[in-house]
Design a protein around this motif. Structure first.
Motif, PDB file in Angstrom:
ATOM      1  N   LYS A 290       0.873  -1.188   0.003  1.00  0.00           N
ATOM      2  CA  LYS A 290      -0.153   0.173  -0.045  1.00  0.00           C
ATOM      3  C   LYS A 290       0.923   1.269   0.111  1.00  0.00           C
ATOM      4  O   LYS A 290       0.529   2.232  -0.760  1.00  0.00           O
ATOM      5  CB  LYS A 290      -0.938   0.008   1.145  1.00  0.00           C
ATOM      6  N   ALA A 291       1.928   1.460   0.755  1.00  0.00           N
ATOM      7  CA  ALA A 291       2.736   2.317   0.918  1.00  0.00           C
ATOM      8  C   ALA A 291       3.382   2.965  -0.478  1.00  0.00           C
ATOM      9  O   ALA A 291       3.693   3.886  -0.957  1.00  0.00           O
ATOM     10  CB  ALA A 291       3.812   2.182   1.859  1.00  0.00           C
ATOM     11  N   VAL A 292       3.882   1.656  -1.160  1.00  0.00           N
ATOM     12  CA  VAL A 292       4.588   1.848  -2.269  1.00  0.00           C
ATOM     13  C   VAL A 292       3.534   2.094  -3.355  1.00  0.00           C
ATOM     14  O   VAL A 292       3.811   3.084  -4.061  1.00  0.00           O
ATOM     15  CB  VAL A 292       5.202   0.315  -2.962  1.00  0.00           C
ATOM     16  N   ALA A 293       2.559   1.793  -3.538  1.00  0.00           N
ATOM     17  CA  ALA A 293       1.491   2.057  -4.554  1.00  0.00           C
ATOM     18  C   ALA A 293       0.798   3.504  -4.219  1.00  0.00           C
ATOM     19  O   ALA A 293       0.735   4.365  -5.193  1.00  0.00           O
ATOM     20  CB  ALA A 293       0.279   1.235  -4.370  1.00  0.00           C
ATOM     21  N   ASP A 294       0.560   3.923  -2.944  1.00  0.00           N
ATOM     22  CA  ASP A 294      -0.051   5.108  -2.469  1.00  0.00           C
ATOM     23  C   ASP A 294       1.148   6.282  -2.785  1.00  0.00           C
ATOM     24  O   ASP A 294       0.546   7.166  -3.421  1.00  0.00           O
ATOM     25  CB  ASP A 294      -0.412   5.257  -1.259  1.00  0.00           C
TER      26      ASP A 294
END
Length: 384
Positions: free
Chosen positions: A135-139
């Motif tokens: 999620k952190a990488v995508a967001d």
């Protein structure tokens, strides 16, 4: 690429051809700042000036590439100099890095305070939580996923293969700091990582007498970009530092075996001690990353962190009371070291998501006699 030879053989022989002039078994140290040319542009072996290249540094780079199973290795004057060149090569203002919430304080400081001033943003996440990382990488549309395993100083274990898949699915470069494990215990490129970074000061040098760093990778274009940054900025390892690191690498395997054996015994000894609240060591079956570490590491390394029941005062007193465990920053030498991360290695992250518990003491377990190390710790620990 990966050498068909065994690790120990590659560590001793890669880049280490004997001197053809004299037959000296150890290649000479090319302690020179410049090289005579055979006419303008007529370079002997491609060498012109020590900043752009030196045979002693080349030999070390060949050795490093061989033991990490890589196409390229670039040797730097320090681990942070290596990280800086990689960041300059891979990122531009406005790009983001996803970094674990338990990482070396100097890496966080470099990204947050040095490159942050130029517009590079840092996002911290719990690396053992794969869904949170994804999620952190995508967001954040991160360009780099920066992994440190085992982590410094809480000894968290991250799944390199899974994180590589997460990073690559999002188009991020996956970087692994392999300093704590060393290439002997862990091979991040073989597990899917794109780049390995090292503070060669630590286990690779192994004798607390040299400062250095390295970037190891397979990508030809990124290797050229990192090498250009090194040449343009000048953060090269000196001939003597390169030679000392090469000497250290030749005994890396036997040293890491002993570091790991001693640390395993010490960790088991400290579990249940009345003064100890927690022991952080992946070799313990109770460690949450134990099974993963057993899969992706040869053994569990020489680093242990210990939380004291008596709080910060007890931790400081313990760190200042040992004799064989010398109170000093750094790690990975043949001699045992002890440190208080809150005010030493991780002072720069106080007040950030990477802040270290104030009752934590970090041990770099050396290769001395185990009985002497245990006696030293027992003398220094409170009785209750």
């Amino acid at each position: 690429m990966a050498s068909p030879q065994g690790f120990e053989t590659a560590a001793i022989h890669a880049g280490q051809a004997f001197d053809p002039t004299t037959g000296a078994i150890i290649p000479p140290i090319y302690q020179t700042s410049t090289f005579v040319q055979d006419g303008i542009g007529g370079l002997r072996g491609g060498y012109e000036y020590n900043r752009s290249g030196n045979p002693t540094r080349t030999a070390l780079e060949q050795q490093l590439a061989a033991i990490e199973g890589a196409a390229h290795a670039i040797s730097f004057s320090s681990g942070l100099a290596a990280e800086d060149a990689l960041i300059r090569s891979a990122l531009k203002p406005g790009d983001r890095v996803v970094l674990g919430n338990d990482a070396y304080g100097g890496t966080h400081r470099l990204i947050e305070r040095v490159h942050g001033a130029w517009g590079v943003e840092n996002v911290t996440v719990e690396m053992s939580d794969l869904s949170a990382v994804a999620k952190a990488v995508a967001d954040s549309s991160a360009k780099v996923l920066w992994v440190e395993t085992p982590s410094n100083p809480l000894m968290k274990i991250s799944d390199i293969a899974e994180l590589a898949e997460i990073g690559h699915a999002a188009g991020a470069l996956v970087v692994v700091d392999n300093t704590f494990a060393s290439p002997y215990l862990q091979q991040p490129l073989a597990l899917g990582a794109d780049v390995v970074v090292h503070s060669t000061t630590k286990y690779l040098g192994g004798h607390s007498d040299v400062l250095g760093g390295a970037i190891v990778l397979n990508d030809d274009e990124l290797a050229k970009a990192v090498a250009f940054q090194q040449f343009a900025v000048g953060a090269v390892s000196s001939p003597m530092d390169a030679w000392l690191t090469t000497r250290g690498i030749k005994t890396l395997a036997v040293r890491m075996d002993r570091h790991s054996e001693n640390a395993q015994a010490i960790a088991e000894h400290l579990v249940g001690h009345p003064a100890v609240e927690a022991v952080y060591y992946p070799g313990l079956s109770t460690h949450p990353g134990h099974e993963l570490a057993a899969r992706q590491m040869r053994s569990f390394g020489g680093m242990i962190s210990v939380a004291l029941r008596g709080g910060p005062k007890a931790a400081r007193r313990f760190a200042e009371s040992t004799e064989l465990f010398s109170l000093a920053e750094s790690l990975g030498g043949v001699e045992s070291l002890i440190g208080y991360p809150t005010e030493m290695t991780h002072a720069s992250v106080v007040g950030t998501p990477l802040e270290v518990p104030a009752n934590l003491v970090r041990l770099s377990v050396g290769i001395e006699s185990l009985s002497d190390l245990l006696a030293d710790l027992d003398r220094a620990l409170p009785r209750r």
